[in-house]
Write a protein that holds these residues in place. Structure first.
Motif, PDB file in Angstrom:
ATOM      1  N   LEU A 277       4.953 -10.246  12.992  1.00 17.51           N
ATOM      2  CA  LEU A 277       3.988 -11.146  13.484  1.00 17.51           C
ATOM      3  C   LEU A 277       2.743 -10.663  13.663  1.00 17.51           C
ATOM      4  CD1 LEU A 277       6.221 -13.422  15.726  1.00 17.51           C
ATOM      5  CD2 LEU A 277       5.844 -13.713  13.191  1.00 17.51           C
ATOM      6  N   LYS A 278       2.626  -9.319  14.335  1.00 16.32           N
ATOM      7  CA  LYS A 278       1.339  -8.818  14.369  1.00 16.32           C
ATOM      8  C   LYS A 278       0.608  -8.704  13.201  1.00 16.32           C
ATOM      9  CE  LYS A 278      -1.241  -5.040  16.699  1.00 16.32           C
ATOM     10  NZ  LYS A 278      -1.314  -3.933  17.664  1.00 16.32           N
ATOM     11  N   SER A 279      -0.666  -9.352  13.247  1.00 14.38           N
ATOM     12  CA  SER A 279      -1.647  -9.088  11.957  1.00 14.38           C
ATOM     13  C   SER A 279      -2.390  -7.750  12.250  1.00 14.38           C
ATOM     14  CB  SER A 279      -2.724 -10.004  12.208  1.00 14.38           C
ATOM     15  OG  SER A 279      -3.459 -10.315  10.862  1.00 14.38           O
ATOM     16  N   ARG A 280      -2.008  -6.710  10.962  1.00 14.11           N
ATOM     17  CA  ARG A 280      -2.435  -5.388  10.831  1.00 14.11           C
ATOM     18  C   ARG A 280      -3.362  -5.573   9.848  1.00 14.11           C
ATOM     19  NH1 ARG A 280       2.701  -5.223  12.688  1.00 14.11           N
ATOM     20  NH2 ARG A 280       3.321  -3.811  14.354  1.00 14.11           N
ATOM     21  N   ARG A 281      -4.667  -5.825   9.926  1.00 13.73           N
ATOM     22  CA  ARG A 281      -5.593  -5.939   8.916  1.00 13.73           C
ATOM     23  C   ARG A 281      -6.599  -4.582   8.949  1.00 13.73           C
ATOM     24  NH1 ARG A 281      -9.856 -10.649   7.083  1.00 13.73           N
ATOM     25  NH2 ARG A 281     -10.478  -9.888   5.219  1.00 13.73           N
ATOM     26  N   VAL A 282      -5.997  -3.659   8.330  1.00  9.73           N
ATOM     27  CA  VAL A 282      -6.481  -2.006   8.506  1.00  9.73           C
ATOM     28  C   VAL A 282      -6.877  -1.381   7.202  1.00  9.73           C
ATOM     29  CG1 VAL A 282      -6.186   0.129   9.622  1.00  9.73           C
ATOM     30  CG2 VAL A 282      -5.226  -1.792  10.557  1.00  9.73           C
ATOM     31  N   VAL A 283      -8.064  -1.007   6.979  1.00 10.67           N
ATOM     32  CA  VAL A 283      -8.347  -0.493   5.974  1.00 10.67           C
ATOM     33  C   VAL A 283      -8.804   1.159   5.893  1.00 10.67           C
ATOM     34  CG1 VAL A 283      -9.376  -2.423   4.905  1.00 10.67           C
ATOM     35  CG2 VAL A 283     -10.923  -1.230   6.313  1.00 10.67           C
ATOM     36  N   PRO A 284      -8.875   1.838   4.742  1.00  9.52           N
ATOM     37  CA  PRO A 284      -9.247   3.367   4.856  1.00  9.52           C
ATOM     38  C   PRO A 284     -10.398   3.636   4.824  1.00  9.52           C
ATOM     39  CG  PRO A 284      -8.300   2.796   2.733  1.00  9.52           C
ATOM     40  CD  PRO A 284      -8.493   1.484   3.616  1.00  9.52           C
ATOM     41  N   GLY A 285     -11.381   3.680   5.768  1.00  7.21           N
ATOM     42  CA  GLY A 285     -12.755   3.771   5.722  1.00  7.21           C
ATOM     43  C   GLY A 285     -13.144   5.047   5.372  1.00  7.21           C
ATOM     44  N   ARG A 286     -12.619   6.029   6.204  1.00  7.30           N
ATOM     45  CA  ARG A 286     -12.991   7.393   6.080  1.00  7.30           C
ATOM     46  C   ARG A 286     -12.410   8.141   5.026  1.00  7.30           C
ATOM     47  NH1 ARG A 286     -12.205  11.070  11.221  1.00  7.30           N
ATOM     48  NH2 ARG A 286     -13.716  12.149  10.112  1.00  7.30           N
ATOM     49  N   LEU A 287     -11.111   7.717   4.389  1.00  5.26           N
ATOM     50  CA  LEU A 287     -10.896   8.318   3.053  1.00  5.26           C
ATOM     51  C   LEU A 287     -11.407   7.882   1.991  1.00  5.26           C
ATOM     52  CD1 LEU A 287      -6.683   7.851   3.179  1.00  5.26           C
ATOM     53  CD2 LEU A 287      -8.145   9.836   3.223  1.00  5.26           C
ATOM     54  N   VAL A 288     -11.712   6.595   1.901  1.00  2.29           N
ATOM     55  CA  VAL A 288     -12.782   6.156   0.828  1.00  2.29           C
ATOM     56  C   VAL A 288     -14.125   6.828   0.886  1.00  2.29           C
ATOM     57  CG1 VAL A 288     -13.983   4.072   0.097  1.00  2.29           C
ATOM     58  CG2 VAL A 288     -11.467   3.696   0.418  1.00  2.29           C
ATOM     59  N   ASP A 289     -14.792   6.854   2.049  1.00  2.45           N
ATOM     60  CA  ASP A 289     -16.096   7.381   2.038  1.00  2.45           C
ATOM     61  C   ASP A 289     -16.125   8.978   1.770  1.00  2.45           C
ATOM     62  OD1 ASP A 289     -17.236   5.010   3.014  1.00  2.45           O
ATOM     63  OD2 ASP A 289     -17.254   5.702   5.292  1.00  2.45           O
ATOM     64  N   ALA A 290     -14.788   9.555   1.714  1.00  3.09           N
ATOM     65  CA  ALA A 290     -14.874  10.940   1.482  1.00  3.09           C
ATOM     66  C   ALA A 290     -14.468  11.057   0.122  1.00  3.09           C
ATOM     67  CB  ALA A 290     -13.784  11.463   2.261  1.00  3.09           C
ATOM     68  N   GLY A 291     -14.232   9.884  -0.717  1.00  5.15           N
ATOM     69  CA  GLY A 291     -13.904  10.154  -2.210  1.00  5.15           C
ATOM     70  C   GLY A 291     -12.501  10.078  -2.507  1.00  5.15           C
ATOM     71  N   PHE A 292     -11.726   9.719  -1.587  1.00  5.27           N
ATOM     72  CA  PHE A 292     -10.170   9.596  -2.196  1.00  5.27           C
ATOM     73  C   PHE A 292     -10.125   8.610  -2.895  1.00  5.27           C
ATOM     74  CE2 PHE A 292      -5.739   8.032  -1.547  1.00  5.27           C
ATOM     75  CZ  PHE A 292      -5.079   9.266  -1.755  1.00  5.27           C
ATOM     76  N   THR A 293      -9.119   8.703  -4.172  1.00  9.33           N
ATOM     77  CA  THR A 293      -9.099   7.761  -5.148  1.00  9.33           C
ATOM     78  C   THR A 293      -7.482   7.280  -4.965  1.00  9.33           C
ATOM     79  OG1 THR A 293     -10.764   8.447  -6.578  1.00  9.33           O
ATOM     80  CG2 THR A 293      -9.145   7.022  -7.521  1.00  9.33           C
ATOM     81  N   PHE A 294      -7.211   6.127  -4.753  1.00  8.47           N
ATOM     82  CA  PHE A 294      -5.948   5.455  -4.664  1.00  8.47           C
ATOM     83  C   PHE A 294      -5.269   5.419  -5.987  1.00  8.47           C
ATOM     84  CE2 PHE A 294      -7.521   4.655  -0.407  1.00  8.47           C
ATOM     85  CZ  PHE A 294      -6.348   4.744   0.651  1.00  8.47           C
ATOM     86  N   GLY A 295      -3.878   5.697  -5.964  1.00  7.64           N
ATOM     87  CA  GLY A 295      -3.422   5.559  -7.189  1.00  7.64           C
ATOM     88  C   GLY A 295      -2.859   4.005  -7.192  1.00  7.64           C
ATOM     89  N   HIS A 296      -2.565   3.379  -5.999  1.00  8.35           N
ATOM     90  CA  HIS A 296      -2.017   2.255  -5.967  1.00  8.35           C
ATOM     91  C   HIS A 296      -2.675   1.577  -5.060  1.00  8.35           C
ATOM     92  CE1 HIS A 296       1.218   4.774  -7.813  1.00  8.35           C
ATOM     93  NE2 HIS A 296       1.803   3.454  -8.386  1.00  8.35           N
ATOM     94  N   PRO A 297      -3.928   1.040  -5.388  1.00 11.79           N
ATOM     95  CA  PRO A 297      -4.930   0.286  -4.438  1.00 11.79           C
ATOM     96  C   PRO A 297      -4.332  -1.091  -3.975  1.00 11.79           C
ATOM     97  CG  PRO A 297      -5.935   0.434  -6.341  1.00 11.79           C
ATOM     98  CD  PRO A 297      -4.724   1.102  -6.467  1.00 11.79           C
ATOM     99  N   GLU A 298      -3.718  -1.824  -5.165  1.00 11.76           N
ATOM    100  CA  GLU A 298      -3.378  -3.223  -5.091  1.00 11.76           C
ATOM    101  C   GLU A 298      -1.967  -3.246  -4.825  1.00 11.76           C
ATOM    102  OE1 GLU A 298      -5.345  -5.770  -4.894  1.00 11.76           O
ATOM    103  OE2 GLU A 298      -7.217  -4.531  -5.121  1.00 11.76           O
ATOM    104  N   TRP A 299      -1.252  -4.305  -3.985  1.00 12.77           N
ATOM    105  CA  TRP A 299      -0.069  -4.400  -3.641  1.00 12.77           C
ATOM    106  C   TRP A 299       1.005  -4.899  -4.833  1.00 12.77           C
ATOM    107  CZ3 TRP A 299       3.864  -2.682  -1.508  1.00 12.77           C
ATOM    108  CH2 TRP A 299       5.250  -3.473  -1.535  1.00 12.77           C
ATOM    109  N   ARG A 300       0.498  -5.937  -5.806  1.00 14.56           N
ATOM    110  CA  ARG A 300       1.362  -6.434  -6.713  1.00 14.56           C
ATOM    111  C   ARG A 300       1.668  -5.070  -7.803  1.00 14.56           C
ATOM    112  NH1 ARG A 300       3.297 -10.843  -9.694  1.00 14.56           N
ATOM    113  NH2 ARG A 300       4.822  -9.862 -11.271  1.00 14.56           N
ATOM    114  N   PRO A 301       0.941  -4.424  -8.209  1.00  9.72           N
ATOM    115  CA  PRO A 301       1.255  -3.239  -9.191  1.00  9.72           C
ATOM    116  C   PRO A 301       2.034  -2.199  -8.297  1.00  9.72           C
ATOM    117  CG  PRO A 301      -1.299  -3.981  -9.481  1.00  9.72           C
ATOM    118  CD  PRO A 301      -0.458  -4.615  -8.151  1.00  9.72           C
ATOM    119  N   ALA A 302       1.680  -2.111  -7.131  1.00  8.20           N
ATOM    120  CA  ALA A 302       2.412  -0.891  -6.295  1.00  8.20           C
ATOM    121  C   ALA A 302       3.694  -1.632  -6.193  1.00  8.20           C
ATOM    122  CB  ALA A 302       1.882  -0.982  -5.051  1.00  8.20           C
TER     123      ALA A 302
END
Length: 326
Positions: A277-302
């Motif tokens: 029930l807790k709404s965890r709306r969390v995003v990876p600010g520091r990883l993205v700013d540092a240039g990290f590229t996600f292989g699976h950024p979207e839930w449906r393909p993941a």
């Protein structure tokens, strides 16, 4: 690279150990019940011979702590707090005493440290730390206190030669039996994977392979220390999260559940509704700013990838997904 993983026998530790070992790294796991080669006994509270494996290591990733998948009774909450704080403290003591301390100490934390909210995402710079939100169960604040105490113990450790990173991780999704994805998929397959309490609460998550890649990325980035959110960049409402999971498996419907129904289900699963029930709306600010590229950024393909791996493990073949409702 020599990697030491205190508390590395759980789901996340299994994912990390398997991937790092496959990449050719030496991996040592500290556990209360060693059963395999590469496992060393410790109690998670006091210094002992186990500290020798930290001396001369390159990376320590402390994952130790009592599982949150339990009823949030007072004794269980206290066990969650003590196991995390004690293990962080004693790992810090071992690093401080090492003649050749590790370059990096990554301390597991949690995205639960942020406030229950729907209106905006929480990143490391602008995110709101939880514990004082109106209209939520009072005991939710204790989970935030656990996370803050966990991180504080790492911060206060006297380890000037070791860079410290707090991993504010969302749920790590892997196809391994007994993990959170396994539980959610089982519910979906039983037709119980509908929205809970309306399904507006956000779900933050990270694909297991992105979790490993993020750990490797942070190990190499000497310029990054302190809290880092390990989450995919696209959290989504629970209703859409479960819809995508049902579509990935090919389940046409998922029965919705009210809050009180969730309470009954959580009791039967010996878990707690905060996890749902807790709404965890969390995003990876520091990883993205540092240039990290996600292989699976979207839930449906993941979800599609994880389901494919589950079916591959079971040898059941791949069913064609069908359209879902809800």
């Amino acid at each position: 690279m020599k990697v030491v993983i205190p508390g590395g026998t759980g789901q996340v530790g299994t994912v990390l150990r398997r991937a790092l070992s496959a990449a050719g790294h030496e991996v040592v796991v500290l556990t209360r019940r060693p059963t395999r080669r590469g496992e060393v006994p410790w109690d998670g509270r006091t210094l002992g011979p186990w500290a020798e494996v930290i001396d001369g290591s390159d990376l320590v990733v402390n994952l130790a702590g009592r599982s949150v998948s339990c009823r949030y009774t007072a004794p269980n909450l206290r066990a969650m707090m003590d196991s995390r704080v004690d293990s962080a403290r004693v790992v810090g003591e071992a690093i401080a005493a090492a003649a050749a301390p590790p370059r990096v100490w990554m301390q597991m934390s949690t995205a639960t440290i942020y406030a229950h909210r729907h209106d905006a995402p929480n990143d490391e710079r602008h995110g709101v730390i939880g514990g004082a939100e109106p209209g939520v169960p009072g005991y939710w604040a204790y989970s935030v206190d656990i996370a803050k105490s966990w991180e504080r113990e790492q911060e206060r450790a006297d380890t000037p030669g070791t860079r410290k990173v707090a991993l504010r991780s969302a749920m790590v999704m892997s196809p391994d039996p007994g993990g959170v994805f396994d539980v959610l998929l089982r519910l979906a397959r039983l037709g119980l994977g509908g929205p809970v309490a309306g399904g507006a609460q956000y779900v933050s998550w990270i694909h297991d392979r992105d979790f490993v890649r993020a750990v490797e990325f942070l190990a190499d980035r000497e310029d990054i220390a302190g809290p880092v959110n390990l989450t995919a960049p696209a959290p989504l409402p629970h209703r859409l999260f479960m819809h995508a999971l049902r579509a990935a498996w090919g389940v046409p419907v998922g029965l919705p559940a009210t809050g009180w129904m969730a309470e009954i289900g959580a009791f039967a699963l010996r878990s707690d509704t905060e996890l749902l029930l807790k709404s965890r709306r969390v995003v990876p600010g520091r990883l993205v700013d540092a240039g990290f590229t996600f292989g699976h950024p979207e839930w449906r393909p993941a979800a599609d990838d994880l389901v494919r791996r589950v079916r591959g493990r079971r040898g059941t073949g791949v069913r064609r997904p069908v359209a879902t409702a809800g």
